[in-house]
Design an enzyme around this catalytic site. Structure first.
Site, PDB file in Angstrom:
ATOM      1  N   TYR A 162       0.846  -1.208   0.000  1.00 17.50           N
ATOM      2  CA  TYR A 162       0.000   0.000   0.000  1.00 17.50           C
ATOM      3  C   TYR A 162       0.878   1.253   0.000  1.00 17.50           C
ATOM      4  CZ  TYR A 162      -3.722   3.228   1.600  1.00 17.50           C
ATOM      5  OH  TYR A 162      -4.620   4.273   1.726  1.00 17.50           O
ATOM      6  N   ILE A 195      -8.613   8.410   8.209  1.00 18.75           N
ATOM      7  CA  ILE A 195      -9.937   9.021   8.113  1.00 18.75           C
ATOM      8  C   ILE A 195     -10.969   7.931   8.415  1.00 18.75           C
ATOM      9  CG2 ILE A 195     -11.528  10.302   6.600  1.00 18.75           C
ATOM     10  CD1 ILE A 195      -8.826  11.772   7.028  1.00 18.75           C
TER      11      ILE A 195
HETATM   12  N1  LIG Z   1      -9.612   6.176   5.098  1.00 17.28           N
HETATM   13  C1  LIG Z   1      -8.355   6.467   5.279  1.00 17.28           C
HETATM   14  O1  LIG Z   1      -7.851   6.450   6.405  1.00 17.28           O
HETATM   15  C2  LIG Z   1      -7.476   6.850   4.111  1.00 17.28           C
HETATM   16  C3  LIG Z   1      -6.265   7.465   4.393  1.00 17.28           C
HETATM   17  C4  LIG Z   1      -5.431   7.830   3.340  1.00 17.28           C
HETATM   18  C5  LIG Z   1      -5.824   7.567   2.049  1.00 17.28           C
HETATM   19  N2  LIG Z   1      -7.018   6.969   1.805  1.00 17.28           N
HETATM   20  C6  LIG Z   1      -7.346   6.724   0.408  1.00 17.28           C
HETATM   21  O2  LIG Z   1      -8.565   7.354   0.104  1.00 17.28           O
HETATM   22  C7  LIG Z   1      -9.213   6.683  -0.969  1.00 17.28           C
HETATM   23  C8  LIG Z   1     -10.650   6.412  -0.579  1.00 17.28           C
HETATM   24  O3  LIG Z   1     -10.648   5.559   0.548  1.00 17.28           O
HETATM   25  P1  LIG Z   1     -11.846   5.574   1.604  1.00 17.28           P
HETATM   26  O4  LIG Z   1     -11.238   5.665   2.935  1.00 17.28           O
HETATM   27  O5  LIG Z   1     -12.877   6.522   1.185  1.00 17.28           O
HETATM   28  O6  LIG Z   1     -12.322   4.048   1.430  1.00 17.28           O
HETATM   29  P2  LIG Z   1     -13.766   3.433   1.173  1.00 17.28           P
HETATM   30  O7  LIG Z   1     -13.561   1.972   1.273  1.00 17.28           O
HETATM   31  O8  LIG Z   1     -14.784   4.090   2.037  1.00 17.28           O
HETATM   32  O9  LIG Z   1     -14.058   3.848  -0.344  1.00 17.28           O
HETATM   33  C9  LIG Z   1     -13.317   3.318  -1.404  1.00 17.28           C
HETATM   34  C10 LIG Z   1     -14.247   3.113  -2.593  1.00 17.28           C
HETATM   35  O10 LIG Z   1     -13.458   2.642  -3.681  1.00 17.28           O
HETATM   36  C11 LIG Z   1     -14.155   1.585  -4.311  1.00 17.28           C
HETATM   37  N3  LIG Z   1     -13.208   0.701  -4.972  1.00 17.28           N
HETATM   38  C12 LIG Z   1     -12.261  -0.088  -4.397  1.00 17.28           C
HETATM   39  N4  LIG Z   1     -11.604  -0.777  -5.329  1.00 17.28           N
HETATM   40  C13 LIG Z   1     -12.158  -0.437  -6.524  1.00 17.28           C
HETATM   41  C14 LIG Z   1     -11.922  -0.828  -7.860  1.00 17.28           C
HETATM   42  N5  LIG Z   1     -10.975  -1.739  -8.165  1.00 17.28           N
HETATM   43  N6  LIG Z   1     -12.652  -0.254  -8.844  1.00 17.28           N
HETATM   44  C15 LIG Z   1     -13.605   0.655  -8.561  1.00 17.28           C
HETATM   45  N7  LIG Z   1     -13.893   1.059  -7.295  1.00 17.28           N
HETATM   46  C16 LIG Z   1     -13.169   0.516  -6.301  1.00 17.28           C
HETATM   47  C17 LIG Z   1     -14.896   0.873  -3.200  1.00 17.28           C
HETATM   48  O11 LIG Z   1     -15.993   0.111  -3.707  1.00 17.28           O
HETATM   49  C18 LIG Z   1     -15.324   2.050  -2.322  1.00 17.28           C
HETATM   50  O12 LIG Z   1     -16.600   2.534  -2.701  1.00 17.28           O
HETATM   51  C19 LIG Z   1      -8.392   5.418  -1.210  1.00 17.28           C
HETATM   52  O13 LIG Z   1      -7.569   5.613  -2.334  1.00 17.28           O
HETATM   53  C20 LIG Z   1      -7.593   5.272   0.061  1.00 17.28           C
HETATM   54  O14 LIG Z   1      -6.387   4.587  -0.162  1.00 17.28           O
HETATM   55  C21 LIG Z   1      -7.849   6.605   2.803  1.00 17.28           C
END
Ligand SMILES: NC(=O)c1ccc[n+]([C@@H]2O[C@H](COP(=O)([O-])OP(=O)(O)OC[C@H]3O[C@@H](n4cnc5c(N)ncnc54)[C@H](O)[C@@H]3O)[C@@H](O)[C@H]2O)c1
Length: 256
Positions: A162, A195
């Protein structure tokens, strides 16, 4: 026009394609963009959650198109961008938020786990940028916002794949920003700290408690505290001078 209504209309008429819009940060960016007046094309692999977001936005008067797509699929992402351009007449803003997280000690990490992570969290960003950028270059304007992670800067235990994918997103963002800026296309990243979203549901509880305690702010963030940064980066004039930047709504975890 008052300051408040200027903010509310910051993205009036902008055509925004948001991946991962079915949940978490992507869904919150969809809400914030709708409130700012954007026209939306939302993508996710989870049809059910995408429908829920679409129905919520439509109830509030926003016109929304959706597509179910795996962002790691080269042909489907190409078709997704073409459909957005055909439905909305172009693409002004691309937000790459789709992503997943898995965990494994490095010495036990399966090669499949590595490859899957690189495909979904890094190659997907390349693909969506690759298909959208030519339209933006042709328009002479556009914004690309890639959702990275502060783990792409500092690294995370059990998260080599990751962290590498997200570091890749940051490198891609900077290189693409240099190449696109002369064409009026501004490319930036947001690297959130932890988050509160479903993504963290599967992460080890001990890691989360230690992480929370180590944060200067002492707490994880909420999606509503991330999406305004995506509005800023897409807006004119607010986002006009950001090129290849990595903005960090991260509770103080990383201070570049
Ligand atoms: N939540 C955190 O702590 C955090 C921190 C840093 C970065 N992020 C990044 O933020 C972004 C969003 O994450 P989030 O926390 O909202 O997660 P989340 O799981 O709430 O949302 C992610 C969404 O992406 C979709 N998804 C996953 N794989 C997919 C694919 N192959 N094709 C199409 N859709 C796909 C899922 O169905 C989901 O709706 C991600 O890139 C994650 O790495 C999250």
């Amino acid at each position: 026009m008052s300051g408040e209504s200027m903010t509310l209309r910051a993205l009036h008429g902008r055509r925004a394609l948001i991946t991962g819009a079915g949940s978490g940060i992507g869904a919150s960016i969809a809400d914030a963009y709708a409130a700012a007046g954007a026209r939306l094309f939302l993508a996710d692999r989870d049809e059910e959650s995408l429908d829920i977001v679409r129905e919520r936005l439509e109830r509030n008067g926003t016109t929304v198109s959706t597509v179910v797509v795996d962002v790691a699929d080269r042909d489907r992402t190409r078709a997704m961008v073409e459909q957005c351009v055909s439905d909305l007449g172009g693409v002004d803003v691309l937000v790459n938020s789709a992503g997943t997280v898995t965990e494994s000690p490095f010495v036990e990490m399966e090669v499949d786990m590595w490859e899957q992570m690189i495909a979904v969290d890094l190659t997907s960003v390349f693909l969506c940028c690759r298909w959208a950028a030519p339209h933006m270059v042709k328009q002479g304007a556009g914004r690309i916002i890639n959702i990275a992670s502060q783990l792409g800067i500092k690294g995370g235990v059990g998260l080599v794949h990751y962290s590498a994918a997200k570091a890749g997103v940051i490198g891609l963002t900077k290189a693409l920003a240099r190449e696109m800026a002369p064409h009026g296309v501004l490319v930036n990243a947001i690297a959130p700290g932890p988050i509160e979203t479903p993504l963290l549901g599967g992460v080890d509880t001990g890691w989360k408690e230690a992480m929370r305690a180590a944060l200067p702010l002492g707490r994880f963030g909420y999606v509503e505290e991330v999406s305004p940064t995506a509005v800023l980066l897409a807006s004119d004039p607010g986002g006009n001078l950001y090129v290849g930047q990595v903005l960090g709504p991260n509770s103080g975890d990383v201070m570049p």
